[in-house]
Design an enzyme around this catalytic site. Structure first.
Site, short mmCIF file in Angstrom:
data_model
loop_
_atom_site.label_atom_id
_atom_site.label_comp_id
_atom_site.label_asym_id
_atom_site.label_seq_id
_atom_site.Cartn_x
_atom_site.Cartn_y
_atom_site.Cartn_z
N SER A 1 0.88 29.02 9.54
CA SER A 1 1.55 29.04 8.26
C SER A 1 2.85 29.83 8.25
O SER A 1 3.62 29.73 7.32
CB SER A 1 0.61 29.67 7.21
OG SER A 1 0.39 31.04 7.52
N LYS B 1 7.95 37.52 6.07
CA LYS B 1 7.18 36.39 5.55
C LYS B 1 6.92 36.64 4.08
O LYS B 1 6.64 37.78 3.69
CB LYS B 1 5.87 36.27 6.34
CG LYS B 1 5.01 35.07 5.94
CD LYS B 1 3.77 34.94 6.82
CE LYS B 1 2.91 33.74 6.43
NZ LYS B 1 1.72 33.58 7.28
N SER C 1 -1.77 31.53 12.63
CA SER C 1 -0.46 31.37 11.98
C SER C 1 0.70 32.17 12.54
O SER C 1 1.83 31.98 12.11
CB SER C 1 -0.59 31.68 10.49
OG SER C 1 -1.17 30.57 9.86
N1 GLN Z 1 -4.47 26.83 10.22
C1 GLN Z 1 -5.40 27.80 9.74
C2 GLN Z 1 -5.70 27.54 8.28
O1 GLN Z 1 -5.17 26.63 7.76
C3 GLN Z 1 -4.88 29.20 9.96
C4 GLN Z 1 -3.82 29.62 9.01
C5 GLN Z 1 -3.44 31.07 9.19
O2 GLN Z 1 -3.57 31.64 10.28
N2 GLN Z 1 -2.94 31.67 8.14
O3 GLN Z 1 -6.45 28.23 7.68
#
Ligand code: GLN
Length: 493
Positions: free
Chosen positions: A158, A83, A182
């Site tokens: 994400s 990532k 995410s």
């Molecule tokens: N959807 C959540 C956010 O927007 C979690 C994102 C994540 O786990 N990086 O913060």
């Protein structure tokens, strides 16, 4: 002379590791084949931010040389994708942001270092929501990632690039991070397996910080067994991360084959209430029926503060983000505006140009809730809710060994469907956020499809350090189901 080796669509880490050890294929050949597949299919998916074939092949040749010297480990020569949040020396580490579009990392994150030490070969850097903020991977400066099962659908965020790459079989495994879902959400939406370990198990050193008390790295792969193998590489104490836990090393594969006879599975009443789509409910019901057949006992539990995890998370995460992102000022590294009047103007313009709208929204919310006069009303209140959410889980784990439930209320939605409505977007995190607030491990395992043929994942939540048990639960499920072996049909023309 051996015949031509061809990667099979469902080549797992485990299989590739065996083939490399048996000399059926070299790391270089393997890397070449995956790169070819990436070149052919990625243009439809946008799962990568950076590719560097020469660098990849050099890593692969080094892995082959290592094997020739008799120094290969289990995963030496196996390709993976990182990532774009993990700093990797010599690679652009953008974190999905224009702010870091010009940033080539001078050092390796601990996760990257550990993978390199194990001999894994980097195929490229996966696309992601900007600074890991998002649930749909529509917030990347490099454009939205497409779901390989349906190019009109989001892959989940994400870590959408990581999950899409594994689902499209562009890589057998990817690293990812989970601050509020995410790893689990994109794994669920793309039909692959992912695990977010207990907070502190995987080092955050060199992992671009979003919300430091919630962020945790983990793997996404096809199977639970592969996740266990990867966790063996990724996990472990790191003196460079002050929140890393000093514990004895574990073999995460050790319990994979344990029987589930007598396992107590908790189903949280609040997870099966209003808001859960009928398709997802059906998939989870079917999965629960499989576990009954495997000898598990089902108990109803309650996590009464589940709903409050959304407002609490969306106060705490932005608060931490606003502080973490203050380092991006255009001075030391990252984007700097080309024209400005004075220093203050340079800061303002650089940040205004470098950050996308979701990131700006979070910074503004974060600074607001931390400001004098609002701190008690918002930030402190959210921290109190965080404690209640953790307590709920501890009460529940007195009655069950693991918790099962959905990962998200629906299968993947359409690209653009929720991007104009942040509240709707945040609501899709209802089943994942509380796990991060409590610092618990959570996992997503492919369990079926919705009516439109989009994958649906089953969430497994364990108590602290129950990763091996969760992987065991997932592995036994994968031995009696074949959802994890389904791959999307992509055309290369
Ligand atoms: N959807 C959540 C956010 O927007 C979690 C994102 C994540 O786990 N990086 O913060």
């Amino acid at each position: 002379m051996r015949g031509k080796y061809e990667i099979m669509i469902n080549s797992t880490l485990k299989m590739l590791s065996g083939d490399l050890a048996a000399g059926k294929v070299s790391a270089e050949e393997l890397a070449k084949q995956y790169l070819q597949r990436i070149d052919a299919l990625n243009p439809q998916l946008n799962a990568f931010i950076s590719l560097d074939h020469e660098r990849t092949l050099a890593e692969a040749r080094a892995a082959d040389a290592r094997r020739a010297r008799g120094e290969a480990g289990v995963l030496t020569g196996v390709p993976l994708v990182h990532k774009d949040i993990f700093c990797q020396q010599g690679w652009k580490t953008s974190c999905g942001s224009r702010m870091l579009d010009n940033f080539v990392s001078p050092y390796d994150a601990t996760v990257v270092e550990r993978c390199a030490k194990a001999g894994l070969v980097t195929l490229g850097r996966a696309n992601m929501d900007e600074f890991a903020m998002g649930s749909s991977n529509e917030n990347s400066w490099y454009g939205a990632v497409k779901n390989p099962w349906d190019l009109t659908a989001i892959p989940g965020g994400s870590s959408g690039g990581s999950a899409a790459a594994v689902a499209a079989r562009l890589a057998p495994v990817a690293t990812a991070t989970d601050t509020g879902g995410s790893i689990r959400q994109p794994a669920s939406h793309c039909g692959v397996t992912g695990i977010k370990p207990t907070y502190g198990v995987v080092s955050r050193f060199g992992m671009v910080a979003f919300a430091s008390s919630l962020d945790q790295g983990g793997p996404i792969a096809q199977t639970a067994e592969d996740c266990a193998l990867m966790l063996n590489v990724m996990a472990g104490f790191d003196a460079r991360d002050s929140t890393s836990l000093e514990r004895a090393g574990e073999d995460y594969t050790r319990d994979l084959d344990q029987s589930l006879e007598g396992l107590r599975i908790g189903l949280p009443r609040e997870y099966f209430a209003e808001g859960l789509s009928a398709d997802v409910a059906r998939v989870i019901d079917d999965a629960v029926a499989e576990f009954r057949k495997l000898g598990a006992e089902i108990v109803e539990i309650s996590l009464p503060n589940t709903e409050l995890s959304i407002p609490a998370y969306y106060v705490i995460a932005p608060a931490e983000a606003s502080s973490n992102l203050s380092r991006f000022d255009g001075v030391r590294y990252g984007h700097r505006a080309s024209e400005y009047r004075d220093l203050a103007d340079m800061y303002e313009k650089s940040r205004a140009e470098g950050f996308g709208s979701e990131v700006k929204r979070r910074i503004m919310v974060g600074t607001y809730v931390l400001s004098h006069g609002y701190y008690d009303a918002y930030y402190l209140k959210a921290q109190k809710i965080r404690r209640l959410v953790s307590n709920d889980f501890q009460d529940a784990f007195r009655e069950c060994d693991v918790i099962l439930g959905p990962v998200a209320p629906t299968a993947a939605f359409n690209i653009g469907e929720k991007s104009g409505d942040q509240v709707q977007m945040y609501l899709s995190d209802i089943y994942t956020l509380s796990v991060n607030l409590a610092g618990l491990p959570g996992m997503s395992v492919p369990a079926g499809f919705d009516g439109q043929g989009r994958p649906v994942g089953l969430q497994i939540i364990g108590n602290y350090f129950a990763e091996a048990k969760m992987l065991n639960v997932a592995h036994r499920f994968q031995q009696v189901t074949d959802w994890h072996t389904r791959a999307p049909a992509l055309s290369s023309d």
